[in-house]
Design a protein around this motif. Structure first.
Motif, mmCIF file in Angstrom:
data_model
loop_
_atom_site.group_PDB
_atom_site.id
_atom_site.type_symbol
_atom_site.label_atom_id
_atom_site.label_comp_id
_atom_site.label_asym_id
_atom_site.label_seq_id
_atom_site.Cartn_x
_atom_site.Cartn_y
_atom_site.Cartn_z
ATOM 1 N N THR A 66 0.648 -0.921 -0.352
ATOM 2 C CA THR A 66 0.202 0.050 0.150
ATOM 3 C C THR A 66 0.810 0.969 -0.257
ATOM 4 O OG1 THR A 66 -0.275 -0.051 2.300
ATOM 5 C CG2 THR A 66 -2.098 -1.484 1.566
ATOM 6 N N GLU A 67 0.220 2.237 -0.452
ATOM 7 C CA GLU A 67 0.623 3.684 -0.148
ATOM 8 C C GLU A 67 0.178 4.961 0.417
ATOM 9 O OE1 GLU A 67 0.400 4.892 -4.510
ATOM 10 O OE2 GLU A 67 1.236 3.570 -5.482
ATOM 11 N N LYS A 68 1.323 5.572 0.771
ATOM 12 C CA LYS A 68 0.410 6.472 1.747
ATOM 13 C C LYS A 68 0.197 7.540 1.143
ATOM 14 C CE LYS A 68 5.250 6.401 4.489
ATOM 15 N NZ LYS A 68 6.177 7.145 4.301
ATOM 16 N N ALA A 69 -0.584 8.434 1.052
ATOM 17 C CA ALA A 69 -1.356 9.883 0.690
ATOM 18 C C ALA A 69 -0.629 10.128 -0.838
ATOM 19 C CB ALA A 69 -1.960 11.150 1.498
ATOM 20 N N ASN A 70 0.892 10.147 -0.305
ATOM 21 C CA ASN A 70 1.588 10.922 -1.113
ATOM 22 C C ASN A 70 1.953 10.368 -1.987
ATOM 23 O OD1 ASN A 70 3.608 10.364 0.733
ATOM 24 N ND2 ASN A 70 4.211 10.937 1.339
ATOM 25 N N GLY A 71 2.015 8.677 -2.050
ATOM 26 C CA GLY A 71 2.715 8.539 -3.023
ATOM 27 C C GLY A 71 3.906 7.297 -2.748
ATOM 28 N N GLU A 72 4.323 7.400 -1.912
ATOM 29 C CA GLU A 72 5.173 6.641 -1.692
ATOM 30 C C GLU A 72 4.828 4.843 -1.029
ATOM 31 O OE1 GLU A 72 7.876 8.619 1.283
ATOM 32 O OE2 GLU A 72 8.148 10.515 -0.085
ATOM 33 N N VAL A 73 5.709 4.254 -0.597
ATOM 34 C CA VAL A 73 5.275 3.394 -0.328
ATOM 35 C C VAL A 73 4.954 3.924 1.600
ATOM 36 C CG1 VAL A 73 8.154 2.657 -0.092
ATOM 37 C CG2 VAL A 73 6.463 0.529 -0.134
ATOM 38 N N ARG A 74 4.054 2.234 1.986
ATOM 39 C CA ARG A 74 3.755 2.492 2.906
ATOM 40 C C ARG A 74 4.684 2.118 3.955
ATOM 41 N NH1 ARG A 74 -0.270 5.013 6.224
ATOM 42 N NH2 ARG A 74 -1.324 3.839 7.796
ATOM 43 N N ILE A 148 9.411 -13.976 -9.205
ATOM 44 C CA ILE A 148 9.843 -12.972 -7.710
ATOM 45 C C ILE A 148 9.253 -11.376 -8.148
ATOM 46 C CG2 ILE A 148 12.200 -11.829 -7.308
ATOM 47 C CD1 ILE A 148 12.052 -15.267 -7.415
ATOM 48 N N TYR A 149 8.495 -10.910 -7.146
ATOM 49 C CA TYR A 149 7.073 -9.715 -7.562
ATOM 50 C C TYR A 149 8.161 -8.459 -6.661
ATOM 51 C CZ TYR A 149 3.163 -12.231 -8.813
ATOM 52 O OH TYR A 149 2.231 -12.862 -9.944
ATOM 53 N N THR A 150 8.180 -8.186 -7.238
ATOM 54 C CA THR A 150 9.168 -6.786 -6.682
ATOM 55 C C THR A 150 8.228 -5.779 -6.451
ATOM 56 O OG1 THR A 150 9.223 -5.722 -8.548
ATOM 57 C CG2 THR A 150 11.075 -7.155 -8.479
ATOM 58 N N LYS A 151 8.792 -4.838 -5.303
ATOM 59 C CA LYS A 151 8.482 -4.007 -4.733
ATOM 60 C C LYS A 151 7.117 -3.232 -5.773
ATOM 61 C CE LYS A 151 10.227 0.401 -3.821
ATOM 62 N NZ LYS A 151 10.999 1.843 -3.068
ATOM 63 N N LEU A 155 3.625 -2.542 -5.640
ATOM 64 C CA LEU A 155 2.507 -1.920 -5.510
ATOM 65 C C LEU A 155 1.997 -1.330 -7.073
ATOM 66 C CD1 LEU A 155 6.059 1.428 -4.711
ATOM 67 C CD2 LEU A 155 3.253 0.450 -3.143
ATOM 68 N N ARG A 156 2.390 -1.662 -8.045
ATOM 69 C CA ARG A 156 0.768 -1.812 -9.013
ATOM 70 C C ARG A 156 -0.448 -2.730 -8.325
ATOM 71 N NH1 ARG A 156 5.473 -2.378 -12.478
ATOM 72 N NH2 ARG A 156 4.897 -4.112 -12.454
ATOM 73 N N ASN A 157 0.174 -3.296 -8.318
ATOM 74 C CA ASN A 157 -1.165 -4.202 -7.245
ATOM 75 C C ASN A 157 -2.524 -4.073 -6.540
ATOM 76 O OD1 ASN A 157 -0.569 -7.215 -8.505
ATOM 77 N ND2 ASN A 157 0.109 -8.030 -7.005
ATOM 78 N N GLY A 158 -1.879 -3.166 -5.739
ATOM 79 C CA GLY A 158 -3.243 -2.102 -5.460
ATOM 80 C C GLY A 158 -3.063 -0.774 -5.875
ATOM 81 N N ASN A 159 -2.441 -1.035 -7.219
ATOM 82 C CA ASN A 159 -2.828 0.897 -7.728
ATOM 83 C C ASN A 159 -3.888 0.045 -8.287
ATOM 84 O OD1 ASN A 159 -1.544 2.411 -6.313
ATOM 85 N ND2 ASN A 159 -0.190 2.134 -7.967
ATOM 86 N N THR A 161 -6.451 -2.316 -7.238
ATOM 87 C CA THR A 161 -7.269 -3.111 -6.768
ATOM 88 C C THR A 161 -8.519 -2.400 -5.645
ATOM 89 O OG1 THR A 161 -5.205 -4.502 -5.714
ATOM 90 C CG2 THR A 161 -7.042 -5.264 -7.138
ATOM 91 N N ILE A 162 -7.101 -1.102 -4.754
ATOM 92 C CA ILE A 162 -7.246 -0.984 -3.166
ATOM 93 C C ILE A 162 -7.228 1.107 -3.247
ATOM 94 C CG2 ILE A 162 -7.067 -2.351 -1.645
ATOM 95 C CD1 ILE A 162 -4.803 -1.143 -1.109
ATOM 96 N N SER A 163 -7.860 1.910 -2.514
ATOM 97 C CA SER A 163 -7.742 3.368 -3.004
ATOM 98 C C SER A 163 -6.470 3.401 -1.711
ATOM 99 C CB SER A 163 -8.748 3.953 -2.909
ATOM 100 O OG SER A 163 -9.001 3.552 -1.507
ATOM 101 N N LYS A 164 -6.070 4.741 -2.373
ATOM 102 C CA LYS A 164 -4.701 5.260 -1.550
ATOM 103 C C LYS A 164 -5.163 4.898 0.148
ATOM 104 C CE LYS A 164 -1.528 7.143 -4.646
ATOM 105 N NZ LYS A 164 -2.227 6.804 -5.771
ATOM 106 N N VAL A 165 -4.071 4.240 1.394
ATOM 107 C CA VAL A 165 -4.481 4.769 2.390
ATOM 108 C C VAL A 165 -3.761 5.960 3.251
ATOM 109 C CG1 VAL A 165 -4.204 3.336 3.662
ATOM 110 C CG2 VAL A 165 -3.863 2.384 3.226
ATOM 111 N N THR A 166 -4.334 6.341 3.491
ATOM 112 C CA THR A 166 -4.133 7.944 4.116
ATOM 113 C C THR A 166 -3.940 7.301 5.396
ATOM 114 O OG1 THR A 166 -6.326 7.910 5.830
ATOM 115 C CG2 THR A 166 -5.982 8.992 3.311
ATOM 116 N N ARG A 167 -2.668 8.436 5.878
ATOM 117 C CA ARG A 167 -1.645 8.111 6.935
ATOM 118 C C ARG A 167 -2.455 8.791 7.531
ATOM 119 N NH1 ARG A 167 4.672 9.662 7.297
ATOM 120 N NH2 ARG A 167 4.927 8.465 9.649
#
Ligand code: SF4
Ligand code: SF4
Length: 167
Positions: A66-74, A148-151, A155-159, A161-167
């Motif tokens: 998942t990602e933070k609201a600013n798009g960085e990896v959580r 071998i699933y990379t970072k 992250l693409r999997n999340g984009n 299927t789910i909305s970004k997680v807010t911090r």
């Protein structure tokens, strides 16, 4: 005292003649054949990929970072998921984050999905909800390296299927 003799068991004539059982079996097969032939909608077969099975919301499919609201990896590269993984298939390289308020981040985050048992321990162990197991289940490729699933892939999997997680 004389020994007791157990009389020999002989099958009844209806069971010794296998024709009856064979005939019954053929009747059952023919019944299913004609039922499926004339009402194919009742078949349990799914016409994949046009049709997809609706899994339970609790289904544990492919991993998502998942990602933070600013798009960085959580993920904070705390290693709890890798430590708890019973299949030893999560490999993380931690790096110092340029922001002094954030201690670490994963420079590399790889999951060897062929070793994964889809147990959900990584998801349970994560203290910041950075790794989830999503609804996707399509898992096919041509080379072992592709599993071998990379970072970036996680992250693409999340984009998808789910909305970004807010911090
Ligand atoms: S689902 Fe289980 S086996 Fe797969 S990466 Fe997570 S902890 Fe490891
Ligand atoms: S995904 Fe969660 S548990 Fe795994 S290293 Fe990142 S923050 Fe820690």
């Amino acid at each position: 005292m004389s020994a007791q003799v157990t009389p020999k068991y002989t099958l009844p004539i209806s069971q010794r003649i296998y024709v009856v059982a064979i005939f019954k079996g053929m009747l059952i097969t023919a019944r299913h054949f004609f039922k499926n032939l004339f009402s194919p909608r009742s078949l349990p077969t799914i016409q994949y990929p046009e049709m997809r099975r609706a899994y339970s919301p609790r289904f544990r499919g492919l991993h998502i970072l998942t990602e933070k609201a600013n798009g960085e990896v959580r993920c904070t590269a705390c290693m709890l998921c890798a430590t708890n993984c019973p299949a030893d298939c999560i490999h993380i390289t931690a790096g110092e984050h340029p922001d002094p308020e954030v201690e670490k981040y994963p420079v590399e985050f790889n999951i060897d999905i062929l070793r994964c048992a889809f147990c959900g321990m990584c998801e349970e162990a994560c203290p910041v909800d950075a790794i989830r197991m999503g609804p996707s289940y399509e898992l096919a490729d041509y080379t072992r390296e592709a599993f071998i699933y990379t970072k970036e892939a996680l992250l693409r999997n999340g984009n998808h299927t789910i909305s970004k997680v807010t911090r």
